[in-house]
Scaffold this motif. Structure first.
Motif, short mmCIF file in Angstrom:
data_model
loop_
_atom_site.label_atom_id
_atom_site.label_comp_id
_atom_site.label_asym_id
_atom_site.label_seq_id
_atom_site.Cartn_x
_atom_site.Cartn_y
_atom_site.Cartn_z
N ASP A 165 65.50 -29.68 79.29
CA ASP A 165 65.73 -30.57 80.50
C ASP A 165 64.59 -30.22 81.48
OD1 ASP A 165 66.64 -32.21 82.76
OD2 ASP A 165 68.49 -31.29 82.73
N THR A 166 63.72 -30.71 81.25
CA THR A 166 62.26 -30.73 82.10
C THR A 166 62.06 -32.01 83.07
OG1 THR A 166 60.99 -31.62 80.26
CG2 THR A 166 61.41 -29.10 80.46
N GLU A 167 61.20 -31.77 83.90
CA GLU A 167 60.80 -32.65 84.74
C GLU A 167 60.05 -34.03 83.87
OE1 GLU A 167 58.36 -31.72 88.12
OE2 GLU A 167 60.04 -30.28 88.77
N SER A 168 59.28 -33.36 82.94
CA SER A 168 58.70 -34.27 82.04
C SER A 168 59.47 -35.23 81.26
CB SER A 168 57.84 -33.84 81.22
OG SER A 168 58.13 -32.88 80.42
N LEU A 169 60.73 -34.56 80.78
CA LEU A 169 61.57 -35.40 80.08
C LEU A 169 62.32 -36.45 80.78
CD1 LEU A 169 63.44 -35.79 77.49
CD2 LEU A 169 64.86 -34.18 78.34
N ARG A 170 62.82 -35.98 82.04
CA ARG A 170 63.49 -36.87 83.09
C ARG A 170 62.60 -37.97 83.27
NH1 ARG A 170 68.52 -35.40 85.41
NH2 ARG A 170 69.39 -33.49 84.21
N SER A 171 61.34 -37.81 83.64
CA SER A 171 60.12 -38.73 83.93
C SER A 171 59.98 -39.86 82.94
CB SER A 171 58.90 -38.23 84.50
OG SER A 171 58.14 -38.93 84.50
N ALA A 172 60.06 -39.06 81.61
CA ALA A 172 59.84 -40.16 80.44
C ALA A 172 61.09 -41.22 80.37
CB ALA A 172 59.71 -39.44 79.18
N LEU A 173 62.19 -40.48 80.53
CA LEU A 173 63.55 -41.16 80.37
C LEU A 173 63.66 -42.17 81.55
CD1 LEU A 173 66.09 -38.50 79.53
CD2 LEU A 173 65.30 -40.32 77.74
N GLY A 174 63.17 -41.78 82.66
CA GLY A 174 63.05 -42.92 83.80
C GLY A 174 62.25 -43.91 83.74
N GLN A 175 60.75 -43.63 83.12
CA GLN A 175 60.00 -44.89 82.72
C GLN A 175 60.61 -45.83 81.63
OE1 GLN A 175 56.28 -43.13 81.95
NE2 GLN A 175 56.14 -42.12 83.82
N ALA A 176 61.41 -45.25 80.56
CA ALA A 176 61.63 -45.99 79.54
C ALA A 176 63.14 -46.69 79.57
CB ALA A 176 62.17 -45.07 78.38
N LEU A 177 64.16 -45.99 80.58
CA LEU A 177 65.45 -46.63 80.96
C LEU A 177 65.44 -47.12 82.28
CD1 LEU A 177 67.17 -43.71 78.72
CD2 LEU A 177 66.48 -46.16 77.68
N GLY A 178 64.81 -46.40 83.13
CA GLY A 178 65.20 -46.68 84.59
C GLY A 178 65.89 -45.30 85.30
N GLU A 179 65.40 -45.08 86.32
CA GLU A 179 65.93 -43.81 87.19
C GLU A 179 67.54 -43.78 87.12
OE1 GLU A 179 64.21 -41.35 87.72
OE2 GLU A 179 62.38 -42.24 87.28
#
Length: 252
Positions: free
Chosen positions: A184-198
């Protein structure tokens, strides 16, 4: 005593994510740490957050010249080197038939060549009792669909360790691999946000951990603690292992 108190460590990719957590954990346990990362601004920001026992150096791990310069600077600052953590890495996706030469070069330059130069350039400064930890991945044995480049690169890392302990037999230098699953890193959450929406990030992170025996993905600190153990005197008879810090995912 923490087993690493008073030691001098280098952590590549230390400005964020798992590398930042490792550097922070080492400092908290009494070590001095030099982090290396590509961007000087990011390095400076991380150093300021970690504290006075941390310093930084901008370097490209895929450049042998950069890594030579890094270790010369470490010796100038500290006069010794006790632990190396080859953490810098990148991920790239692409199903067979779509992979480009640029993707291949980028992935293997950082994740394979970068590990080689991180370790090889350090060797002249390592002595008996020194440690090297390579950061692998569960993708080395269970690569998800479309991640053959990343999985193949991390499989190379595992085999580096298995061969290098033979090359260094009798030196007293230990080499081990820590292989996380999802973290659970910032980069993982950022990638998920870009792919799926925040608005869907929290649910996606939860879903990623559902098949894990522990029922969740890792916190970066949990990976850092595993690395600290393998870098400490407490693991003095452990070398050549691949420790899956993945909540049991690779075992089922």
């Amino acid at each position: 005593m923490s087993g690493i108190e008073g030691k001098v460590a280098v952590v590549t990719g230390g400005a964020s994510g798992i590398g930042f957590a490792i550097a922070t954990e080492f400092v908290d346990r009494g070590a001095s740490v030099v982090i290396a990362d590509l961007n000087q601004e990011s390095v400076d920001k991380a150093v300021a957050e970690i504290g006075s026992k941390c310093s930084g150096f901008a370097a490209d791990v895929s450049s042998s010249a950069d890594m030579d310069s890094l270790y010369k600077e470490v010796m100038a600052r500290h006069g010794r080197l006790d632990a190396v953590v080859a953490n810098a890495g990148i991920g790239d996706h692409g199903a067979l038939g779509t992979i480009t030469e640029e993707q291949f070069d980028r992935t293997f330059n950082t994740n394979v060549k970068g590990v080689l130069f991180t370790v090889q350039s350090a060797l002249p400064f390592l002595t008996e009792g020194s440690t090297i930890v390579l950061i692998g991945s569960t993708a080395s044995i269970q690569p998800p669909r479309g991640m053959s480049l990343y999985g193949g690169a991390k499989a190379a890392v595992r085999n580096f360790a298995r061969t290098w302990i033979q090359d260094l037999k009798g030196s007293g230098i230990r080499i081990n691999v820590v292989s996380p699953g999802a973290v659970d890193t910032e980069s993982l959450r950022s990638a998920l946000g870009q792919a799926l929406g925040e608005d869907k990030v929290a649910a996606a992170v939860k879903s990623m951990g559902e098949d894990n025996p522990v029922g969740r993905i890792a916190d970066p600190l949990e990976i850092a603690r595993a690395v600290a153990f393998l870098s400490s005197d407490e693991s003095s008879f452990i070398t050549g292992v691949e420790l899956f810090a993945d909540g049991g995912l690779a075992q089922v």
